[in-house]
Design a protein around this motif. Structure first.
Motif, PDB file in Angstrom:
ATOM      1  N   CYS A  73      47.892  46.561  47.326  1.00  0.00           N
ATOM      2  CA  CYS A  73      46.954  47.318  46.382  1.00  0.00           C
ATOM      3  C   CYS A  73      45.721  47.427  47.090  1.00  0.00           C
ATOM      4  N   ALA A  74      45.359  48.518  47.495  1.00  0.00           N
ATOM      5  CA  ALA A  74      43.922  48.752  48.229  1.00  0.00           C
ATOM      6  C   ALA A  74      43.582  50.236  47.593  1.00  0.00           C
ATOM      7  N   TRP A  75      42.031  49.835  47.426  1.00  0.00           N
ATOM      8  CA  TRP A  75      41.248  51.047  46.830  1.00  0.00           C
ATOM      9  C   TRP A  75      39.531  50.934  47.276  1.00  0.00           C
ATOM     10  N   MET A  76      39.093  52.011  46.931  1.00  0.00           N
ATOM     11  CA  MET A  76      37.623  51.717  47.200  1.00  0.00           C
ATOM     12  C   MET A  76      36.656  52.134  45.969  1.00  0.00           C
ATOM     13  N   PRO A  77      36.334  51.073  45.325  1.00  0.00           N
ATOM     14  CA  PRO A  77      35.469  51.126  44.019  1.00  0.00           C
ATOM     15  C   PRO A  77      34.313  51.833  44.161  1.00  0.00           C
ATOM     16  N   LEU A  78      34.259  52.854  43.146  1.00  0.00           N
ATOM     17  CA  LEU A  78      33.112  53.603  43.033  1.00  0.00           C
ATOM     18  C   LEU A  78      31.866  52.803  42.527  1.00  0.00           C
ATOM     19  N   PHE A  79      31.968  52.090  41.634  1.00  0.00           N
ATOM     20  CA  PHE A  79      30.954  51.200  41.279  1.00  0.00           C
ATOM     21  C   PHE A  79      31.503  49.765  40.874  1.00  0.00           C
ATOM     22  N   THR A  80      30.491  48.764  40.851  1.00  0.00           N
ATOM     23  CA  THR A  80      30.439  47.303  40.892  1.00  0.00           C
ATOM     24  C   THR A  80      31.024  47.172  39.452  1.00  0.00           C
ATOM     25  N   GLU A  81      32.379  46.769  39.401  1.00  0.00           N
ATOM     26  CA  GLU A  81      32.931  46.457  38.039  1.00  0.00           C
ATOM     27  C   GLU A  81      34.180  45.551  38.195  1.00  0.00           C
ATOM     28  N   ARG A  82      34.510  45.011  36.983  1.00  0.00           N
ATOM     29  CA  ARG A  82      35.597  44.032  37.093  1.00  0.00           C
ATOM     30  C   ARG A  82      37.093  44.711  36.843  1.00  0.00           C
ATOM     31  N   TYR A  83      38.001  44.329  37.524  1.00  0.00           N
ATOM     32  CA  TYR A  83      39.272  44.805  37.433  1.00  0.00           C
ATOM     33  C   TYR A  83      40.200  43.837  36.594  1.00  0.00           C
ATOM     34  N   ASP A  84      41.450  44.501  36.161  1.00  0.00           N
ATOM     35  CA  ASP A  84      42.114  43.568  35.638  1.00  0.00           C
ATOM     36  C   ASP A  84      43.516  43.716  36.718  1.00  0.00           C
ATOM     37  N   ILE A  85      43.990  42.418  37.012  1.00  0.00           N
ATOM     38  CA  ILE A  85      45.135  42.276  37.840  1.00  0.00           C
ATOM     39  C   ILE A  85      46.203  41.470  36.954  1.00  0.00           C
ATOM     40  N   VAL A  86      47.339  42.395  36.965  1.00  0.00           N
ATOM     41  CA  VAL A  86      48.406  41.852  36.211  1.00  0.00           C
ATOM     42  C   VAL A  86      49.468  41.814  36.977  1.00  0.00           C
ATOM     43  N   ILE A  87      50.076  40.499  36.936  1.00  0.00           N
ATOM     44  CA  ILE A  87      51.250  40.128  37.593  1.00  0.00           C
ATOM     45  C   ILE A  87      52.510  39.854  36.522  1.00  0.00           C
ATOM     46  N   GLU A  88      53.585  40.661  36.613  1.00  0.00           N
ATOM     47  CA  GLU A  88      54.503  40.594  35.535  1.00  0.00           C
ATOM     48  C   GLU A  88      55.948  40.179  36.202  1.00  0.00           C
ATOM     49  N   ASN A  89      56.860  39.493  35.412  1.00  0.00           N
ATOM     50  CA  ASN A  89      58.089  39.011  35.878  1.00  0.00           C
ATOM     51  C   ASN A  89      59.033  39.514  35.054  1.00  0.00           C
ATOM     52  N   ASP A  90      59.894  40.530  35.481  1.00  0.00           N
ATOM     53  CA  ASP A  90      60.751  41.237  34.445  1.00  0.00           C
ATOM     54  C   ASP A  90      62.122  40.331  34.792  1.00  0.00           C
ATOM     55  N   GLY A  91      62.284  39.535  35.641  1.00  0.00           N
ATOM     56  CA  GLY A  91      63.556  38.644  35.839  1.00  0.00           C
ATOM     57  C   GLY A  91      63.832  37.755  34.871  1.00  0.00           C
ATOM     58  N   ALA A  92      64.904  36.977  35.075  1.00  0.00           N
ATOM     59  CA  ALA A  92      65.503  35.877  34.429  1.00  0.00           C
ATOM     60  C   ALA A  92      65.159  34.692  34.701  1.00  0.00           C
ATOM     61  N   ALA A  93      64.618  34.413  35.825  1.00  0.00           N
ATOM     62  CA  ALA A  93      64.076  33.320  36.396  1.00  0.00           C
ATOM     63  C   ALA A  93      62.710  33.212  36.473  1.00  0.00           C
ATOM     64  N   PRO A  94      62.077  31.980  36.618  1.00  0.00           N
ATOM     65  CA  PRO A  94      60.225  31.855  36.702  1.00  0.00           C
ATOM     66  C   PRO A  94      60.235  32.268  38.096  1.00  0.00           C
ATOM     67  N   ALA A  95      58.950  32.765  38.207  1.00  0.00           N
ATOM     68  CA  ALA A  95      58.496  33.363  39.566  1.00  0.00           C
ATOM     69  C   ALA A  95      57.296  32.868  40.061  1.00  0.00           C
ATOM     70  N   ASP A  96      57.320  32.143  41.348  1.00  0.00           N
ATOM     71  CA  ASP A  96      55.929  31.675  41.784  1.00  0.00           C
ATOM     72  C   ASP A  96      55.472  32.679  43.099  1.00  0.00           C
ATOM     73  N   PHE A  97      54.134  32.806  43.223  1.00  0.00           N
ATOM     74  CA  PHE A  97      53.674  33.642  43.900  1.00  0.00           C
ATOM     75  C   PHE A  97      52.373  33.378  44.513  1.00  0.00           C
ATOM     76  N   TYR A  98      51.900  33.908  45.664  1.00  0.00           N
ATOM     77  CA  TYR A  98      50.793  33.849  45.993  1.00  0.00           C
ATOM     78  C   TYR A  98      49.789  35.203  46.059  1.00  0.00           C
ATOM     79  N   MET A  99      48.511  34.948  45.651  1.00  0.00           N
ATOM     80  CA  MET A  99      47.798  36.342  45.464  1.00  0.00           C
ATOM     81  C   MET A  99      46.483  36.222  46.304  1.00  0.00           C
ATOM     82  N   LEU A 100      46.343  37.233  47.272  1.00  0.00           N
ATOM     83  CA  LEU A 100      45.225  36.977  48.096  1.00  0.00           C
ATOM     84  C   LEU A 100      44.340  38.296  47.657  1.00  0.00           C
ATOM     85  N   VAL A 101      43.021  37.914  47.503  1.00  0.00           N
ATOM     86  CA  VAL A 101      41.859  39.089  47.179  1.00  0.00           C
ATOM     87  C   VAL A 101      41.031  39.137  48.112  1.00  0.00           C
ATOM     88  N   ARG A 102      40.890  40.327  48.652  1.00  0.00           N
ATOM     89  CA  ARG A 102      39.953  40.603  50.000  1.00  0.00           C
ATOM     90  C   ARG A 102      38.850  41.505  49.358  1.00  0.00           C
TER      91      ARG A 102
END
Length: 184
Positions: A155-184
Motif C-alpha cells: 500500500c503506497a500513497w502521498m499524504p497531503l498532511f502530517t497525520e496518523r493512519y490506522d494500519i489494520v491487518i486481518e486474518n479471515d482464515g481458520a489458522a493463526p497467521a504470522d507476518f512481517y510488516m515494513l513501513v517506509r
C-alpha cells in the motif's frame, strides 16, 4: 567494504524465480527467519548484515533481528564482520506480528505530509491464514485495502498532511497467521 556489499545488494534487486517477497527488506526478514529455523548460521549472518546495510530497524517495542541474528550466527561458528556505522536519517522500520483466526491487529503510524508513505506486508510462510491489509486515514476513510496474496502486499500513497493512519491487518482464515510488516 562497499565492494563487498554491492554484490549482496544487487542480488536482492535481481528478479527471482521463487515466490518470496520482492522487497529486499521483507525478503531478508523471511529468509533470515527460515535460516534461523534451519540452524544455518552463515545465511543467518548474511541476512543480518543485509538488514543493517539496507538501513532497516525494528519498530518501537520490536526485537532488533539484525543484532539477534548476528549473535546467533556467531554462536553457530559463522564469521560475521561488523559493518561500519555512518548514521542514517530515516529508513524502513519492520515489525513481526501474529493474528489469531478471525482476528485483527490495528497499529497507528504517523506519516509526514508531502512524503511518500508505503506499507508492505508478507506472510512468514505460505500456509498461514488468509491475511489482508487496510489503511485508514485520520477521518476513517480507507486509502488502501488489499489481500496479502502471493509473497507480499503493498500500500503506497502521498499524504497531503502530517497525520496518523490506522494500519489494520486481518486474518479471515481458520489458522493463526504470522507476518512481517515494513513501513517506509
Amino acid at each position: 567494504m562497499i565492494a563487498l556489499l554491492l554484490p549482496l545488494l544487487f542480488a536482492t534487486a535481481m528478479p527471482s524465480s521463487d515466490l518470496g517477497p520482492r522487497d529486499p527488506v521483507l525478503r531478508a526478514l523471511v529468509e533470515g527467519e527460515a535460516a534461523q529455523a534451519q540452524g544455518d548460521g552463515a545465511t543467518l549472518g548474511e541476512k543480518a548484515q543485509l538488514l543493517t546495510a539496507l538501513g532497516a530497524t525494528p519498530a518501537p517495542g520490536q526485537q532488533d533481528l539484525a543484532s539477534l541474528w548476528t549473535s546467533e550466527a556467531q554462536s553457530r561458528g559463522a564469521t560475521v564482520a561488523a559493518l561500519p556505522y555512518r548514521g542514517r536519517a530515516l529508513g524502513p522500520a519492520y515489525r513481526r506480528g501474529s493474528v489469531v483466526p478471525g482476528g485483527s491487529v490495528t497499529m497507528r503510524q504517523l506519516f509526514l505530509g508531502g512524503q511518500r508513505a508505503q506499507i508492505l506486508v508478507a506472510p512468514t510462510s505460505s500456509g498461514d491464514g488468509h491475511l489482508s491489509i487496510k489503511v485508514q486515514g485520520a477521518h476513517g476513510e480507507t486509502l488502501c485495502a488489499k489481500p496479502v496474496g502471493g509473497p507480499q502486499a503493498n500500500c503506497a500513497w502521498m499524504p497531503l498532511f502530517t497525520e496518523r493512519y490506522d494500519i489494520v491487518i486481518e486474518n479471515d482464515g481458520a489458522a493463526p497467521a504470522d507476518f512481517y510488516m515494513l513501513v517506509r
